[in-house]
Enzyme design. Structure first.
Site: not given
Length: 232
Positions: A52, A94, A186
């Site tokens: 990510d 996040d 996450r």
């Protein structure tokens, strides 16, 4: 390093910086290699597992004939250093989205936190975040979510292989986690928060291992000329 060697196959270990997408990192590297080595337009290069944008750490990039190794590397177990914040949540799980739903966590003990974290060892059902690269009807879930569309994510089986080195400095909790392919850290952070009843989200994530590949062998200067590589 020569053009012939690159096309025969190299595996580069990159340390992806914060806020770079995996796609951007590969494209930057592809542009540099093609320019410096006069490689053909159809030069093959790709990464073996997305990170990510808000995560850092090990990104494996294969080029030439070694792109055939990508599925094998993607299937390997992963390890991450993880930091979460309890008592608050975000829509993205996040730091991409702002904090919401603050809750008092003063009654939560360290023992409760350790128990909640360790409860997720083994095979678990996990629902990926709506802000993820999973495709729904041919479209990335994060594009649908960012456009304000309602996204329904299906749960899937994943395995948490180990959780180690838990450190608690409330509201922050950090630990090292080993997991199978397809695990969303996450979602793990979010689920720990739900287990505690006060919410939580991922504040930092760093991938430290993919199979036998380690972050210690990765380069942070992948736009320079000091690439470290493995051509075994």
């Amino acid at each position: 390093m020569t053009a012939e060697e690159l096309q025969s196959g190299y595996t580069f270990l990159l340390d992806k910086p914060l806020d770079w997408t995996s796609f951007q990192a590969v494209n930057k590297m592809k542009y540099k290699l093609k320019r410096e080595f006069n490689l053909p337009k159809k030069f093959k290069i790709g990464h073996a597992g997305t990170l990510d944008p808000r995560a850092t750490g090990l990104l494996i990039v294969c080029c030439g004939k070694f792109t055939k190794k990508i599925p094998e590397i993607q299937d390997a177990p992963k390890e991450y250093w993880t930091e979460i914040k309890i008592g608050v949540q975000t829509e993205s799980y996040d730091t991409e989205k702002p904090e919401i739903l603050p809750q008092d966590y003063s009654h939560i003990s360290e023992e409760q936190i350790n128990e909640a974290v360790m409860k997720f060892l083994g095979e678990i059902d996990q629902t990926p975040p709506v802000f993820s690269a999973i495709k729904i009807d041919g479209k990335r879930a994060y594009n649908l979510a960012r456009a304000g569309e309602e996204v329904e994510m299906k749960s899937r089986k994943t395995t948490i292989l180990y959780i180690e080195d838990i450190k608690i400095d409330l509201p922050l909790v950090s630990f090292t986690v080993g997991c199978s392919k397809g695990t969303y850290i996450r979602s793990l952070a979010h689920d720990i928060g739900q287990e505690l009843g006060v919410g939580a989200y991922l504040t930092q994530l760093r991938r430290t291992k993919i199979g036998e590949y380690k972050i210690e062998d990765a380069t942070t200067q992948f736009l320079e000329n000091d690439f470290r590589f493995d051509n075994n």
